[in-house]
Design a protein around this motif. Structure first.
Motif, PDB file in Angstrom:
ATOM      1  N   UNK A   1      52.511 -59.340 -31.970  1.00 53.60           N
ATOM      2  CA  UNK A   1      51.484 -59.223 -33.011  1.00 53.60           C
ATOM      3  C   UNK A   1      50.202 -59.830 -32.452  1.00 53.60           C
ATOM      4  N   UNK A   2      49.203 -58.983 -32.232  1.00 52.10           N
ATOM      5  CA  UNK A   2      47.949 -59.471 -31.649  1.00 52.10           C
ATOM      6  C   UNK A   2      47.927 -59.430 -30.126  1.00 52.10           C
ATOM      7  N   UNK A   3      48.927 -58.782 -29.504  1.00 51.36           N
ATOM      8  CA  UNK A   3      48.958 -58.767 -28.035  1.00 51.36           C
ATOM      9  C   UNK A   3      48.170 -57.596 -27.447  1.00 51.36           C
ATOM     10  N   UNK A   4      47.579 -56.785 -28.315  1.00 50.86           N
ATOM     11  CA  UNK A   4      46.625 -55.743 -27.911  1.00 50.86           C
ATOM     12  C   UNK A   4      47.151 -54.810 -26.813  1.00 50.86           C
ATOM     13  N   UNK A   5      48.409 -54.464 -26.907  1.00 53.55           N
ATOM     14  CA  UNK A   5      48.961 -53.480 -25.970  1.00 53.55           C
ATOM     15  C   UNK A   5      49.172 -54.003 -24.564  1.00 53.55           C
ATOM     16  N   UNK A   6      49.123 -55.332 -24.381  1.00 48.95           N
ATOM     17  CA  UNK A   6      49.267 -55.871 -23.024  1.00 48.95           C
ATOM     18  C   UNK A   6      50.693 -56.333 -22.715  1.00 48.95           C
ATOM     19  N   UNK A   7      51.540 -56.434 -23.749  1.00 48.58           N
ATOM     20  CA  UNK A   7      52.905 -56.939 -23.515  1.00 48.58           C
ATOM     21  C   UNK A   7      53.988 -55.900 -23.793  1.00 48.58           C
ATOM     22  N   UNK A   8      53.633 -54.850 -24.510  1.00 46.43           N
ATOM     23  CA  UNK A   8      54.622 -53.826 -24.851  1.00 46.43           C
ATOM     24  C   UNK A   8      53.974 -52.805 -25.768  1.00 46.43           C
ATOM     25  N   UNK A   9      54.649 -51.676 -25.944  1.00 47.75           N
ATOM     26  CA  UNK A   9      54.128 -50.660 -26.863  1.00 47.75           C
ATOM     27  C   UNK A   9      54.935 -50.746 -28.160  1.00 47.75           C
ATOM     28  N   UNK A  10      54.249 -51.029 -29.243  1.00 46.88           N
ATOM     29  CA  UNK A  10      54.910 -51.113 -30.549  1.00 46.88           C
ATOM     30  C   UNK A  10      55.215 -49.691 -30.996  1.00 46.88           C
ATOM     31  N   UNK A  11      56.501 -49.435 -31.313  1.00 44.98           N
ATOM     32  CA  UNK A  11      56.862 -48.073 -31.693  1.00 44.98           C
ATOM     33  C   UNK A  11      57.258 -47.965 -33.168  1.00 44.98           C
TER      34      UNK A  11
END
Ligand code: FAD
Ligand code: MLT
Ligand code: ZN
Length: 475
Positions: free
Chosen positions: A210-220
């Motif tokens: 939450x708040x990682x702006x696509x830098x740690x994983x893709x939320x699906x």
């Protein structure tokens, strides 16, 4: 634009080849976009201030397809830019160079909704406004709302930890998101899509995304707690003679409206000028130095109206408020909200926008605005302040006819140093993305930055997910 304003060098990722395109075509048949005209819109951000040059956009429909794509990209060392509705304010949603754009646009299915608990589970690409409509038909509302609701995706909201207009009442997504499904950089599917309110089994991994702006994983996929739809909603739009009165009105409001208060937003006179001038909206109240929008949400219309009326009597008779109007019907309510929600649109029509999104002590929330007006003089077209006062969040925006490096030099690092001097945050709700990754150090100590870099290295060892975003470039 990108390289000129923000010097950055392409990292040694692979370049997408014909074989890669063929492989993607096997994973997401018919959903590999290479048409330059379609790509144009996904390469430029909403503010039109950053631009990438990606040659391929992928539109998966399922988590398994996302997993296949990432497994492949990880293997091939191809960089990937996750993209939702592309409404982000900090240049995180578009590629910097030729990163592959991974869009959630077709991942737009509701998975389940439980009408006793109010738990919604849906794919990450659902548009916020459509989810609002879906849950409202069932007697609930989404715990978040923002001006970009018509385009932003719930996955993008979670990835940016968007705050917005209901934060005061329903709090952060760190509290309302119950579970997430995330695909990691190497294609591993992390299923933490719980719907439990309470679950203390080990580390709460979803919070990291939450708040990682696509830098740690893709939320699906997202599981989110929806509050019941309030039966009575009132909006008061008021004019205040000064910022001190805006603050005192807030204190009075908390005292008298307490448990039914659901929003306390403010805007200055220049914001009103911009929305009336550029968007042709009509001001419902007499001209004032400041305006506040107060929303109440409760369960008994009569009770709420009585409370609101007592509050209005008090603020009007004491001179804290000089003019005001109240709405209960849907049309007028929306018209009043539009004056506040559409400020960013009006600003974009005014010229080049320098955007700052600061958390500050509420008492000092507006100090920087007149300070900057004096500092910038005629170099700026407008210097405006508005935002989520109830949450201590100022949106400070400066416009100029066109981008000017000298104006930027007058603004930065001054704004960041001023904010750090107040122990504030240089990004209250928009995140850091591409434009602000260099200023993280103003709000976090070196030890925190180091741990963030270590977490990034652990979850995405090749650094393929949204490179050049969120974390400062490593020395
Ligand atoms: P995008 O813009 O597409 O992406 C944003 C970031 O999230 C990027 O870094 C992207 O890589 C990443 N991302 C997107 N989807 C995923 C995913 N599925 N998995 C992993 N990473 C992903 N913000 C507020 O906080 N409060 C407001 O009140 C507010 N109002 C706004 C009003 C307007 C008119 C506009 C244009 C923007 C506003 N915003 C506000 C900015 C806000 O960040 C976005 O509107 C929204 O949260 C982003 O969602 P999106 O789907 O457009 O994401
Ligand atoms: C808002 O509150 O209007 C948004 O965060 C967008 C903006 O800051 O312009
Ligand atoms: Zn905002």
């Amino acid at each position: 634009l990108t390289r000129e304003r923000y010097p950055v060098t392409r990292l040694p990722f692979s370049v997408v080849s014909e074989e890669d395109l063929a492989a993607f075509e096997r994973i997401v048949p018919g959903r590999v976009i290479t048409d330059p005209e379609v790509l144009e819109a996904s390469n430029v951000d909403w503010l039109r201030t950053v631009r990438g040059c990606s040659k391929v956009l992928l539109r998966p429909r399922t988590s398994q397809e996302v997993a296949h794509i990432l497994r492949y990209c990880h293997e091939r060392n191809l960089a990937v830019n996750p993209q939702g509705g592309n409404t982000g304010m900090v240049g995180g949603s578009v590629p910097v160079f030729d990163e592959i754009i991974l869009s959630t646009a077709l991942m737009n299915k509701v998975i389940s909704f439980h009408s006793v608990s109010g738990t919604l589970v849906c794919q990450a690409g659902c548009i916020l406004e459509e989810l609002s409509r879906y849950v409202e038909e069932r007697g609930f509302i989404m715990p978040l709302d923002l001006g970009a609701k018509g385009s932003c995706h719930i996955g993008g909201n979670v990835a940016t930890n968007a705050g917005g207009l209901r934060f005061l009442r329903y709090g952060s997504l760190h509290g309302t998101v119950l579970g997430l499904e995330v695909v990691l950089a190497d294609g591993t599917v992390l299923n933490c899509l719980s719907s439990l309110r309470k679950d203390n089994t080990g580390y709460d991994l979803k919070q990291l995304f939450i708040g990682s702006e696509g830098t740690l994983g893709v939320i699906t996929a997202v599981s989110i707690q929806c509050p019941p739809k309030p039966r009575a909603v009132n909006v008061a739009f008021l004019g205040c003679p000064g910022f001190a009165e805006v603050l005192q009105t807030f204190s009075t409001c908390k005292g008298l409206l307490g448990e039914i208060l659901s929003a306390y937003e403010f805007m200055d006179a220049e914001c009103m000028w911009l929305v009336t001038r550029h968007l042709r909206l009509a001001s419902p109240v007499q001209e004032s130095p400041f305006y506040v929008l107060i929303e109440t949400s409760g369960s008994r219309a009569g009770h709420d109206a009585e409370k609101l009326s007592d509050f209005l009597d008090q603020v009007l008779s004491s001179g804290l408020v000089t003019d005001g109007t109240v709405a209960t019907d849907q049309m007028k309510l929306k018209a009043l909200w539009a004056l506040r929600e559409r400020i960013s649109e009006a600003l974009s029509r005014d010229g080049y926008v320098y955007k700052y999104d600061l958390s500050l002590p509420t008492e000092r929330l507006y100090d920087l605005v007149p300070d900057l007006r004096a500092r910038l003089g005629s170099r700026a077209k407008h210097v405006v302040g508005y935002g989520h006062l109830g949450d201590g969040n100022l949106h400070l925006n400066v416009t100029s006819e066109a981008f000017s490096p000298s104006l930027l030099d007058a603004l930065e690092p001054y704004v960041y140093e001023w904010t750090a001097g107040q122990r504030g945050s240089v990004s209250a709700e928009h995140g850091l993305g591409f434009k602000k990754r260099g200023v993280l150090g103003y709000s976090k100590p070196p030890e925190a930055l180091r741990l963030m870099q270590q977490l990034k290295a652990l979850l995405d060892p090749k650094g393929i997910l949204n490179p050049y975003k969120t974390l400062p470039a490593q020395a």
